[in-house]
Design a protein around this motif. Structure first.
Motif, short mmCIF file in Angstrom:
data_model
loop_
_atom_site.label_atom_id
_atom_site.label_comp_id
_atom_site.label_asym_id
_atom_site.label_seq_id
_atom_site.Cartn_x
_atom_site.Cartn_y
_atom_site.Cartn_z
N LEU A 168 0.84 6.92 -6.65
CA LEU A 168 -0.36 7.72 -6.88
C LEU A 168 -0.09 9.20 -6.61
CD1 LEU A 168 -3.08 5.38 -5.33
CD2 LEU A 168 -3.05 6.22 -7.69
N ARG A 169 0.66 9.48 -5.54
CA ARG A 169 0.98 10.88 -5.24
C ARG A 169 1.81 11.50 -6.37
NH1 ARG A 169 5.19 13.75 -3.06
NH2 ARG A 169 4.59 15.63 -1.90
N ALA A 170 2.82 10.73 -6.86
CA ALA A 170 3.65 11.24 -7.96
C ALA A 170 2.81 11.50 -9.21
CB ALA A 170 4.78 10.25 -8.27
N ALA A 171 1.85 10.59 -9.49
CA ALA A 171 0.99 10.78 -10.66
C ALA A 171 0.09 12.01 -10.48
CB ALA A 171 0.14 9.53 -10.89
N ARG A 172 -0.39 12.23 -9.25
CA ARG A 172 -1.24 13.41 -9.00
C ARG A 172 -0.46 14.70 -9.22
NH1 ARG A 172 -1.42 16.72 -4.96
NH2 ARG A 172 -0.30 15.36 -3.51
N ILE A 173 0.78 14.73 -8.76
CA ILE A 173 1.60 15.93 -8.94
C ILE A 173 1.89 16.15 -10.43
CG2 ILE A 173 3.88 16.93 -8.47
CD1 ILE A 173 3.76 15.54 -5.73
N GLU A 211 0.82 -1.20 0.00
CA GLU A 211 0.00 0.00 0.00
C GLU A 211 0.86 1.26 0.00
OE1 GLU A 211 -0.49 -2.61 1.87
OE2 GLU A 211 -2.53 -3.31 1.48
N GLY A 212 1.99 1.21 0.76
CA GLY A 212 2.86 2.39 0.82
C GLY A 212 3.47 2.71 -0.53
N ARG A 213 3.93 1.67 -1.23
CA ARG A 213 4.54 1.90 -2.55
C ARG A 213 3.53 2.44 -3.54
NH1 ARG A 213 8.91 3.29 -5.39
NH2 ARG A 213 8.98 2.26 -7.41
N GLU A 214 2.32 1.86 -3.57
CA GLU A 214 1.31 2.32 -4.50
C GLU A 214 0.86 3.74 -4.14
OE1 GLU A 214 -2.54 0.62 -6.88
OE2 GLU A 214 -2.15 -0.17 -4.86
N VAL A 269 -10.86 14.14 1.18
CA VAL A 269 -9.46 14.57 1.14
C VAL A 269 -8.64 13.75 2.12
CG1 VAL A 269 -7.89 16.51 1.50
CG2 VAL A 269 -10.13 16.90 0.45
N ARG A 270 -9.23 13.43 3.26
CA ARG A 270 -8.52 12.63 4.25
C ARG A 270 -8.15 11.26 3.69
NH1 ARG A 270 -10.98 10.88 10.17
NH2 ARG A 270 -9.10 9.77 10.92
N THR A 271 -9.06 10.67 2.91
CA THR A 271 -8.78 9.36 2.31
C THR A 271 -7.61 9.46 1.33
OG1 THR A 271 -11.09 8.68 2.54
CG2 THR A 271 -9.75 7.49 0.94
N VAL A 272 -7.62 10.50 0.51
CA VAL A 272 -6.51 10.69 -0.43
C VAL A 272 -5.20 10.83 0.32
CG1 VAL A 272 -5.53 12.23 -2.16
CG2 VAL A 272 -7.97 11.72 -2.20
N ARG A 273 -5.22 11.61 1.41
CA ARG A 273 -4.00 11.83 2.18
C ARG A 273 -3.48 10.53 2.77
NH1 ARG A 273 -5.97 15.30 5.55
NH2 ARG A 273 -5.67 17.05 4.12
N HIS A 274 -4.38 9.72 3.34
CA HIS A 274 -3.96 8.46 3.95
C HIS A 274 -3.48 7.46 2.91
CE1 HIS A 274 -4.96 9.83 7.82
NE2 HIS A 274 -6.27 9.55 7.85
N ILE A 275 -4.15 7.45 1.74
CA ILE A 275 -3.72 6.52 0.69
C ILE A 275 -2.30 6.87 0.23
CG2 ILE A 275 -4.09 5.90 -1.73
CD1 ILE A 275 -7.09 6.00 -1.22
N GLU A 276 -2.04 8.15 0.01
CA GLU A 276 -0.72 8.56 -0.46
C GLU A 276 0.36 8.28 0.57
OE1 GLU A 276 -1.98 12.13 -3.57
OE2 GLU A 276 -0.89 12.63 -1.72
N ARG A 277 0.01 8.31 1.87
CA ARG A 277 0.99 8.04 2.92
C ARG A 277 1.10 6.56 3.24
NH1 ARG A 277 -0.74 12.81 7.24
NH2 ARG A 277 -0.04 14.58 5.97
N GLY A 278 0.27 5.74 2.59
CA GLY A 278 0.31 4.30 2.85
C GLY A 278 -0.25 3.92 4.19
N GLN A 279 -1.17 4.72 4.72
CA GLN A 279 -1.72 4.51 6.06
C GLN A 279 -3.05 3.77 6.06
OE1 GLN A 279 -1.86 8.52 7.51
NE2 GLN A 279 0.31 8.57 8.08
#
Length: 647
Positions: free
Chosen positions: A10-15, A3-6, A32-42
């Motif tokens: 995803l964050r790099a693709a968003r930027i 999950e952390g790697r993906e 927004v919280r879900t996006v933040r947690h997904i990008e952090r692998g949390q």
């Protein structure tokens, strides 16, 4: 994949897509919280549907999950039912599959899609589809084309209520509800960037960049007959405005390389847009490419003069002035500008309002350069050579003509420089911007380096010492920029070889270069198309005419035979005749007969001295053989007349 790697990908693709977390969340239908947690692998067990929607929004292709499918695992997210791309070639995707259409349907769709949800009238469509003359049955044909386009776009809706091409009174409308339009996404990103610019300029720059990178080429690139339509022109101008806003922001943040990246496409598509080109000049120079920036100015000036008959605007001149007054840090990659154009005073803390009144031209010279040496007196003959030089002027007026180059070459003391100077004085009016002169000393042991000559020329054109480029290559570019689109005559006297001349050539037609040299400079003929004019000894008749001009007609008429001998003993070389005649003219009691005898005796002694043996290298010459005069007459021209005709 973890999950952390993906999440990182995803964050790099968003930027890369230029989206903020808030915008990605809104489009994907998650918080927004879900996006933040997904990008952090949390998120330990993220819902695949959420990941799929987020990946689709940011343009990320998720790897396949083994065993996923019917039992609730991740499946490929369904693509948009209908997608229309206008920022590049016109492309239609239905359920992710590209749809091919004939040109008439593509033109009709392009016209509707560039102004979605707006009525496009029948007569507007007819003008696009039949620019010359609509056929009598054009109304029926329009109905047929609209029906065919509707069948293509509405095959998934299944009902008239869901039609994407709607018929309204007097025309048709593209209903964009449920249609993914890249043009609309572009506008949304730009609007967000403008809202963010004041509080988060770095984030706004990323948003601008994402919007501009989403373009795949020119608007409706493969439907060229729509390019001049008012609606398409308006949208294209919006793209230019965005590129300018992005460049201004990048320069203000001292990121000129980013400005170059985002300006490149728009600057290529709009070669006469002066605001765009001015910023491209600044961005190039700020990236350490000052020579390229000055070359861009030269090319822009030529285009404006050729296509519009005007000089660049004050905005472009100010950009050039900023580049010229950059300090040394600019060429080392240190950002030299902060988004503001500098005033003609060069003070970096007094930015000039680009929309303000025009300022004076940044560089001024005390007077138009007029550097030709005095014309030779007396001067006779050389009619054939003068006519050949006159021919250099004839092709100058064409846009495609190369820079005119004339090479006056021949043995020593034949009057090459006198001929060139004489011709140049006779044609000063053809070069109202000035005449530049340089003695290159090519026949000596230390020819003048091109960089030294360029520095002198740039000084003459108003460039101060502090503004002079550090390298010969940059000085070349600056010199060519300053004479581009103007009419200068360059007289380069006594050139050593083609390389010495080539470094001093202008880059655009309208200027003319006249070179004198003992060598024929074949390299300039083969590469630059130069014209050679050979100069040799004067014909006997012109030699006697020169002697008559020096001594007076009465003295030559009294001893015509001796006058002929006198000229022959001088080898019919203009310089030898002038020097010998000057001494005879100073001694009225010396007849031509006496002068001929003394000249013959001196010539014999010179010949014996020259041909007793070949010149040998000496320690004083550094081991190099001395260059001897080609003939006894040439040696006589180097001899003090007082030693030939003692008082």
């Amino acid at each position: 994949m973890s999950e952390g790697r993906e999440g990182e990908e995803l964050r790099a693709a968003r930027i890369r897509a230029g989206l903020t977390q808030e915008e990605a969340a809104r489009r994907a239908g998650i918080s927004v919280r879900t996006v933040r947690h997904i990008e952090r692998g949390q998120v330990r067990n993220p819902r695949h549907a959420s990941l799929d929607r987020l990946a689709s929004v940011v343009g990320y292709r998720r790897p396949a999950v083994p065993g996923a499918g019917r039992d609730g695992g991740r499946t490929t997210p369904p693509p948009a039912a209908c997608e229309i791309r206008l920022l590049g070639p016109l492309t239609v995707l239905l359920a992710g599959k590209r749809v091919a259409m004939p040109l008439k349907l593509r033109a009709l769709l392009g016209l509707l899609a560039v102004q979605p949800d707006q009525v496009v009238r029948h007569d507007e469509m007819a003008d696009v589809l039949w620019p010359d003359q609509p056929p009598l049955s054009h109304a029926n044909l329009l109905h047929t084309y609209a029906a065919r386009l509707r069948r293509v776009l509405d095959e998934d809706t299944g009902s008239a209520a869901g039609r994407r091409i709607r018929t309204v009174r007097g025309g048709y409308v593209l209903d964009s509800d449920g249609v993914r339009l890249d043009l609309r996404e572009f506008d949304e990103r730009v609007a967000h960037a403008r809202q963010t610019a004041a509080t988060a300029p770095a984030e706004a720059l990323e948003l601008y960049g994402g919007a501009l990178r989403s373009r795949q080429g020119r608007l409706l690139e493969d439907v060229s007959h729509l390019w001049q339509h008012p609606a398409v022109v308006r949208v294209a101008q919006r793209h230019v405005d965005v590129a300018i806003d992005c460049a201004d922001l990048a320069l203000r943040l001292n990121r000129p390389a980013s400005a170059v990246e985002h300006l490149a496409a728009a600057a290529h598509e709009e070669p006469l847009h002066e605001s765009l080109q001015a910023r491209m000049m600044l961005a190039l120079a700020g990236s350490g490419r000052r020579a390229a920036a000055l070359q861009l100015f030269a090319e822009l000036r030529v285009r404006l003069r050729r296509e519009l008959g005007v000089e660049p605007s004050q905005e472009v001149w100010r950009a050039r002035h900023t580049i010229l007054t950059m300090d040394a840090g600019a060429s080392s990659g240190e950002p030299p500008v902060s988004g503001a154009f500098l005033s003609p005073s060069g003070a970096p803390d007094t930015p000039v309002n680009l929309d303000g009144p025009p300022a004076a031209e940044p560089l001024r010279v005390i007077a138009t350069p007029a550097q030709l040496p005095p014309p030779p007196q007396p001067f006779v003959g050389r009619g054939e050579q003068l006519d050949a030089l006159d021919a250099l002027l004839r092709p100058r007026g064409t846009d495609t003509a190369p820079v005119g180059i004339g090479i006056v070459h021949g043995p020593p003391e034949t009057g090459k420089s006198a001929l060139a100077v004489r011709w140049a004085h006779g044609h000063r009016a053809d070069f109202p911007d000035g005449q530049l002169y340089a003695d290159l000393r090519g026949s000596g042991t230390a020819p003048v380096p091109p960089g030294t000559v360029l520095a002198r020329f740039l000084h003459s054109l108003g460039v101060r010492d502090a503004w002079l480029p550090d390298t010969t290559e940059e000085a070349q570019v600056l010199f060519r920029s300053m004479v581009a689109g103007r009419r200068f005559l360059l007289l380069l006297d006594d050139a050593a070889d083609p390389a010495q001349v080539r470094a001093l050539l202008p880059g655009t037609p309208g200027n003319l270069v006249l070179v004198t040299s003992r060598a024929p400079l074949t390299g300039l003929v083969t590469r630059e198309g130069a014209t050679r004019v050979r100069v040799g000894p004067l014909p006997p008749g012109e030699s006697c005419a020169l002697l008559e001009a020096c001594l007076g007609a009465h003295r030559v008429a009294a001893e015509p035979a001796e006058a002929g001998e006198f000229a022959a003993l001088c080898g019919h070389l203009p310089l030898a005749i002038r020097k010998a005649a000057a001494r005879v003219a100073a001694s009225q009691q010396v007849s031509l007969r006496v002068a001929v005898d003394q000249l013959a005796r001196a010539r014999g002694e010179t010949a014996r001295r020259l041909f007793r043996d070949d010149p040998e290298p000496t320690p004083a010459d550094g081991g190099k053989a001395r260059r001897a005069p080609a003939t006894p007459a040439a040696a006589l021209a180097d001899t003090d007349a007082d030693s030939v005709f003692p008082g």
